[in-house]
Design an enzyme around this catalytic site. Structure first.
Site, short mmCIF file in Angstrom:
data_model
loop_
_atom_site.label_atom_id
_atom_site.label_comp_id
_atom_site.label_asym_id
_atom_site.label_seq_id
_atom_site.Cartn_x
_atom_site.Cartn_y
_atom_site.Cartn_z
N THR A 1 -4.22 -64.45 7.71
CA THR A 1 -4.29 -65.91 7.62
C THR A 1 -3.44 -66.65 8.65
O THR A 1 -3.77 -67.78 9.00
CB THR A 1 -3.85 -66.39 6.22
OG1 THR A 1 -2.56 -65.86 5.94
CG2 THR A 1 -4.83 -65.96 5.17
N ASP A 2 -2.37 -66.03 9.15
CA ASP A 2 -1.44 -66.80 9.99
C ASP A 2 -2.11 -67.46 11.19
O ASP A 2 -1.83 -68.62 11.48
CB ASP A 2 -0.30 -65.91 10.46
CG ASP A 2 0.74 -65.70 9.38
OD1 ASP A 2 0.50 -66.17 8.24
OD2 ASP A 2 1.79 -65.09 9.65
N LYS B 1 -3.68 -73.98 8.89
CA LYS B 1 -2.91 -73.41 7.78
C LYS B 1 -1.68 -74.29 7.59
O LYS B 1 -0.78 -74.30 8.43
CB LYS B 1 -2.49 -71.98 8.11
CG LYS B 1 -1.77 -71.28 6.95
CD LYS B 1 -1.38 -69.84 7.29
CE LYS B 1 -0.74 -69.18 6.07
NZ LYS B 1 -0.35 -67.78 6.32
#
Ligand SMILES: [Zn+2]
Lengths: 466, 437
Positions: B168-169, B246
């Site tokens: 996800t980063d 994010k």
């Protein structure tokens, strides 16, 4: 009603879960139970593939029936960690120290490096779907009247959510309890009789009460494993009152004797100390490493820190006898866990017998109220019946005032004495004059003046008339 | 040590008056020095320090066997779209061997189905391609090029949709760069990740994967990130790959749209709520993708009080062709009044004049830049910088990389950057109140 337990092949072990009185195990939230909720959220838990592990259409249909979990949280006792929306923080050192202290008290062997594990929990009672749990120590013991009972393991783990309600589609949980540090103690199955089980439970409780643990309903859960010859291991959960343990165990023996074939399973305790079937015995839980936490080295430093704050274990009964109680009362106070309370109240009242008698009938009485009542009793400012009533109804201090005896002023009393002496001149000539007059006065002023004062004034007035 | 023992053996360890019996496990990089890890029959692992007092006895060789992957026994449904899953790493698309505690990449459709079986009711998993298994912070341009190449091949092979699993980063950067490299795709392409690991009941990737599968059944032919839309496990948003970010380190609803509306809100049961109509529709016939695979040397930096503009000269010397600067508010950089040493304008002008493209974005993430409302903005504009407008800085960065890498010359690159290539610029900022952000 007692059996020949040896002949029965009676085998019994205890598993005790005790909450610690600290913040949560993997975050800094408090562990206060409250029904004030600030937020809620919903989760669908992943289907857990069966032990055989294979998936077919029917398994897929089962997945569809899964209930939605609804969690309720309070900002003081819940954070993103509790919501499984943040990795766990470092383990709560206070809790770890308490666990080490209890291990030391039980003469256990501490592991060199604690490995935190994830134990799969599928009922939704923990938001992550697993319980973080760690073995801290093994191989300890506790001395009992029937010899040493081995303590096999001491585990430090997080508690689960409180179930609030459930309907066809959802289960509702309160997050406040989840994450509260718990110590799990497991004894070997060598307990010899039901009363021996009670003794072990009480001894373990007494020992742990020297540490920072939570007290009160729901803070300790004791499970009993029972089996007899030709029977099977039955696990009894939900024992509320430890004193009922022997009755519950005897009832279970009676039940197993009646059964043709006992299969291993879990039972729940009912209000009348009988039990009902709960579920089959859980197969060994799926346990695997908690990769979000580092292993914890149990260093000399941390052991020393635990030792430094380890309370000196005192012989409570002996202390109570020193304070002036007899054997029997000392034993009762100790058994009821009222030592601290007794010590505090008696330090003000300084009447061990009176204090212990009233404390034993009013174990949960508010300290302040009990002190006031005992004080009034000593000063004869209240009668016994009213004292009992006040404590039983847990009245407020202001309500108590209504029951105080209205004492008569000494001058008033003297006037009445003089008046009586004048009207009963004939009695003065008699030998038993004092006794008779005292009787009359006591009758008149019962509850309004104490005997000592009446007798002093009467003597003074009589001497004037001689 | 009497016997030579190895990982997986059942052994007995004696140390003083403590005794343990269990299976020897491999030590991990998390463990302390000289620690031996044993799995006891209770399931607990314990660490025992190896010292001179330790006695180890072998009980049985090789007891620990890895668990097996569940068998899947349901048929492919010809009605469902054929989807290729491309694995790149991250926790999503992995499965846990509970016996050993090890984490493995899913290598076959069966392994994905074993983690999220219900996905088989939504799509046919045509193929699982494991490109690499990399933590998303380690992703670089070469990984992006490989992903784009495989996407092109799969589109040309005729799949109905593609799901890319990713850590996800940097998921949002990959989604943006992929969109710029492949252009507007003819089929739905979903990038999906997970904030929690797949071993747990509360694995958020389950819903993300299911909703990504539902996204594959729509006619939204766009590169989208499909992730949780709320803290509940109720729905996901499909958000345009160039306009998603994010915004939380650990919450499952960390991915939020920036100056845009998600295309669609997707529920686990297949319910869909379309939030916009202006998306690119699926094209049955078109199967060609013209890749823009080159990527220039570009950098991203930020201004702040007391920031030193000389850093720009370092970038120039190192051969950077383009830089994105996160300005404050509407896109300010410290000017004359910040003092001689802290005035960014002259050095920006110097670099622009030397042919470096400098793009100004806003550090506020949300909202767009402005080149004229204040005098300082007008002065900055005069240096010849480009404006990121409503693109957030990371998206502007990868756009600049692709544009500079593939343009014929500097002027062409500037023109390309200003062009709305794949719908990354929006004319209007949404209010967004109804979405809760
Ligand atoms: Zn918390």
């Amino acid at each position: 009603m007692d059996f020949n337990y040896k002949k029965l092949g009676f085998k019994c072990g205890l598993e005790i879960h005790q909450q610690l009185d600290t913040r949560k195990l993997f975050c800094s939230c408090n562990t206060v139970i409250s029904n004030k909720f600030d937020f809620s959220f919903k989760r669908k838990l992943m289907p857990v593939v069966g032990e055989s592990g294979d998936i077919d259409e029917s398994a897929l249909n089962e997945f569809k029936k899964r209930k939605t979990m609804v969690y309720y949280g309070n900002f003081e006792s819940s954070c993103l960690v509790d919501m499984d929306s943040e990795p766990p923080h470092e383990i709560n050192k206070d809790a770890l120290i308490i666990a080490i202290q209890l291990a030391l008290l039980l003469k256990m062997k501490l592991v060199d490096e604690v490995q935190i594990m994830r134990k799969t929990i599928i009922d939704g009672s923990i938001t992550t779907g697993f319980q973080r749990t760690a073995l801290i120590a093994t191989n300890g013991f506790i001395e009992t009247s029937r010899g040493r009972v081995p303590i096999e393991s001491l585990v430090l783990e997080e508690d689960s959510c409180r179930r609030i309600r459930e309907n066809e589609k959802e289960i509702h949980w309160a997050l406040d309890r989840q994450g509260t540090p718990l110590i799990e103690l497991m004894t070997s199955p060598v307990i010899e009789t039901p009363s021996h089980a009670l003794e072990v439970a009480l001894k373990l409780r007494e020992l742990s009460r020297n540490l920072k643990i939570k007290r009160g309903i729901g803070t300790i859960r004791q499970d009993v494993n029972v089996s007899i010859k030709n029977g099977a291991r039955v696990e009894i959960k939900g024992l509320q009152n430890v004193k009922h343990m022997p009755r519950v165990i005897n009832n279970e023996i009676r039940r197993q004797l009646k059964e043709k074939k006992v299969i291993p399973h879990v039972r729940a305790t009912l209000n009348d100390d009988t039990t009902k079937y709960l579920r089959p015995l859980a197969s060994a839980s799926r346990m695997y490493p908690e990769t979000d936490e580092l292993p914890i080295l149990i260093t000399k430093e941390i052991i020393n820190e635990a030792k430094k704050t380890l309370p000196r274990i005192i012989d409570v009964k002996n202390e109570l006898i020193k304070l002036g109680l007899n054997e029997e009362l000392a034993e009762q106070i100790k058994r009821s866990g009222l030592y601290e309370k007794f010590k505090s109240i008696n330090s003000k009242i300084n009447n061990p017998k009176l204090t212990s008698t009233y404390l034993l009938i009013n174990k949960n009485a508010d300290n302040k109220l009990l002190e006031k009542v005992l004080y009034c009793l000593q000063k004869k400012k209240i009668d016994k019946e009213n004292a009992k009533k006040i404590l039983k109804q847990n009245m407020s201090l202001s309500e108590l005032n209504k029951f105080l005896i209205k004492t008569i002023d000494e001058n008033e009393l003297r006037k009445s004495v003089i008046k009586l002496l004048e009207s009963k001149k004939e009695i003065l000539k008699e030998d038993r004059a004092f006794k008779m007059l005292m009787g009359l006065l006591m009758k008149e002023f019962k509850g309004r003046a104490d005997g000592g004062t009446i007798s002093r004034i009467l003597k003074e007035e009589l001497s004037k008339r001689k | 040590m009497k016997n030579k023992v190895s990982v997986g053996d059942k052994i007995k360890v004696k140390k003083g008056d403590a005794e343990y019996e269990g299976i020897l496990l491999p030590t991990t990089d998390a463990s302390n020095k000289d620690i031996l890890i044993l799995k006891l029959s209770s399931g607990y692992n314990v660490g025992i320090k190896k010292d001179k007092n330790i006695e180890i006895d072998l009980i049985k060789k090789s007891v620990l066997k890895p668990g097996r992957i569940p068998k899947i026994r349901f048929k492919k449904n010809p009605e469902l779209p054929n989807v290729t899953i491309i694995g790149t790493g991250g926790t999503i698309g992995t499965h846990v061997d509970y016996k050993t505690g090890g984490v493995f990449m899913c290598r076959t459709p069966e392994e994905i189905l074993a983690t999220v079986p219900e996905i088989g009711n939504i799509i046919n998993i045509n193929k699982v391609i494991n490109l690499f298994s990399i933590a998303s912070e380690d992703i670089n341009v070469n990984h992006w090029k490989k992903i784009a190449g495989v996407v092109k091949k799969e589109v040309e092979n005729g799949v109905d949709a593609i799901i890319i699993t990713h850590g996800t980063d940097t998921l949002a950067l990959t989604s943006a760069v992929l969109n710029f490299m492949i252009g507007v795709p003819p089929i739905p392409i979903a990038l999906v990740g997970a904030q929690r690991s797949p071993d747990r009941g509360s694995f958020d990737g389950r819903l993300n994967l299911l909703c990504a599968a539902h996204y594959c059944t729509t006619d939204i032919a766009e590169v989208s990130v499909v992730m949780h839309g709320s803290i509940n496990d109720d729905f996901c948003y499909a958000i345009k790959g160039t306009k998603v970010r994010k915004n939380h380190s650990s919450r499952r609803d960390a991915f939020q749209p920036v100056n845009t509306m998600p295309f669609v809100r997707l529920w686990e049961d297949g319910k869909k709520e379309f939030l916009r109509k202006d998306y690119h529709k699926r094209e049955k016939e078109k199967r060609r993708i013209d890749l823009k695979l080159n990527y220039a040397k570009v950098g991203l930096l930020k201004v702040y009080p007391n920031s030193d503009p000389k850093i720009l000269e370092w970038y120039y010397k190192k051969g950077y062709e383009g830089l994105v600067i996160e300005g404050t508010g509407l896109g300010h950089v410290p000017g004359k009044d910040a003092g001689l040493k802290n005035n960014w304008l002259p050095i920006i002008k110097k670099l622009v004049d030397k042919g470096v493209i400098i793009v100004i974005c806003t550090s506020t993430i949300n909202g767009r830049t402005n080149n004229r409302v204040y005098r300082n903005l007008r002065l900055l504009n005069k240096t010849g910088v480009l404006w990121g407008k409503d693109l957030h800085a990371e998206s502007a960065l990868v756009k600049l990389g692709v544009v500079l890498g593939n343009a014929k010359n500097l002027e062409h690159a500037k023109k390309m950057f200003k062009t709305n290539l794949v719908g990354e610029f929006e004319e209007k900022n949404i209010v967004g109140d109804n979405l809760g952000f």
